[in-house]
Write a protein that holds these residues in place. Structure first.
Motif, PDB file in Angstrom:
ATOM      1  N   ARG A  34       0.822  -1.206   0.000  1.00  0.00           N
ATOM      2  CA  ARG A  34       0.000   0.000   0.000  1.00  0.00           C
ATOM      3  C   ARG A  34       0.859   1.261   0.000  1.00  0.00           C
ATOM      4  N   TYR A  49      -7.157  -2.375  -3.597  1.00  0.00           N
ATOM      5  CA  TYR A  49      -8.385  -2.376  -2.804  1.00  0.00           C
ATOM      6  C   TYR A  49      -9.350  -3.482  -3.239  1.00  0.00           C
ATOM      7  N   GLY A  50      -9.355  -3.838  -4.506  1.00  0.00           N
ATOM      8  CA  GLY A  50     -10.196  -4.939  -4.959  1.00  0.00           C
ATOM      9  C   GLY A  50      -9.782  -6.257  -4.337  1.00  0.00           C
ATOM     10  N   LEU A  52      -8.060  -6.630  -1.544  1.00  0.00           N
ATOM     11  CA  LEU A  52      -8.294  -6.557  -0.109  1.00  0.00           C
ATOM     12  C   LEU A  52      -9.767  -6.754   0.230  1.00  0.00           C
ATOM     13  N   ILE A  53     -10.640  -6.118  -0.534  1.00  0.00           N
ATOM     14  CA  ILE A  53     -12.081  -6.256  -0.293  1.00  0.00           C
ATOM     15  C   ILE A  53     -12.538  -7.693  -0.545  1.00  0.00           C
ATOM     16  N   TYR A  54     -12.056  -8.308  -1.619  1.00  0.00           N
ATOM     17  CA  TYR A  54     -12.430  -9.694  -1.909  1.00  0.00           C
ATOM     18  C   TYR A  54     -12.004 -10.619  -0.772  1.00  0.00           C
ATOM     19  N   THR A  55     -10.827 -10.375  -0.217  1.00  0.00           N
ATOM     20  CA  THR A  55     -10.321 -11.232   0.850  1.00  0.00           C
ATOM     21  C   THR A  55     -11.094 -11.035   2.152  1.00  0.00           C
ATOM     22  N   ILE A  56     -11.502  -9.808   2.443  1.00  0.00           N
ATOM     23  CA  ILE A  56     -12.175  -9.515   3.707  1.00  0.00           C
ATOM     24  C   ILE A  56     -13.641  -9.932   3.698  1.00  0.00           C
ATOM     25  N   PHE A  57     -14.338  -9.662   2.596  1.00  0.00           N
ATOM     26  CA  PHE A  57     -15.770  -9.957   2.567  1.00  0.00           C
ATOM     27  C   PHE A  57     -16.022 -11.461   2.583  1.00  0.00           C
ATOM     28  N   ASP A  60     -17.419 -15.491  -1.235  1.00  0.00           N
ATOM     29  CA  ASP A  60     -16.272 -16.041  -1.958  1.00  0.00           C
ATOM     30  C   ASP A  60     -16.742 -17.001  -3.037  1.00  0.00           C
ATOM     31  N   ASP A  70      -8.915 -16.818  -2.227  1.00  0.00           N
ATOM     32  CA  ASP A  70      -8.377 -15.600  -1.621  1.00  0.00           C
ATOM     33  C   ASP A  70      -6.879 -15.467  -1.906  1.00  0.00           C
TER      34      ASP A  70
END
Length: 113
Positions: A34, A49-50, A52-57, A60, A70
């Protein structure tokens, strides 16, 4: 529980923990990347950010005990960000008037008389 079933459960637990550790390590590398986002422009920010968002939400492609999707998204983002950073550094080092092609490496140039 039978001995074979216990063995399968232990192996599945080891694989789940290993993939979780891999996903966490990749997430840490992405967060460290970052720092260079300001120099990478809009596409680098979208990739960062894409991923990171995919991994957090919790939504899946594969269920959460299997972190392969992930890890794939994070690894892809890291590869893209690394290539983008190398391109930006090479463009910054290029002097005005230099060709866009990289110089030949390891070969002696033949002089044409």
């Amino acid at each position: 529980m039978s001995r074979e079933a216990w063995f399968v459960v232990v192996i599945a637990g080891i694989v789940a923990v290993a993939t979780l550790v891999g996903a966490v390590l990749l997430a840490i590398r992405v967060v460290r990347a970052r720092r260079m986002l300001t120099a990478l422009g809009g596409s680098g920010k979208v990739a960062f950010y894409g991923a990171l968002i995919y991994t957090i939400f919790p939504v899946d492609v594969l269920p959460d005990p299997i972190y392969l999707d992930d890890m794939g998204v994070l690894a892809g983002a890291l590869i893209y960000l690394t290539r983008l950073a190398h391109q930006r550094r090479a463009a910054a080092r290029r002097l005005p008037g230099q060709p866009d092609a990289p110089p030949e490496s390891g070969r002696a140039r033949r002089r044409v008389p």
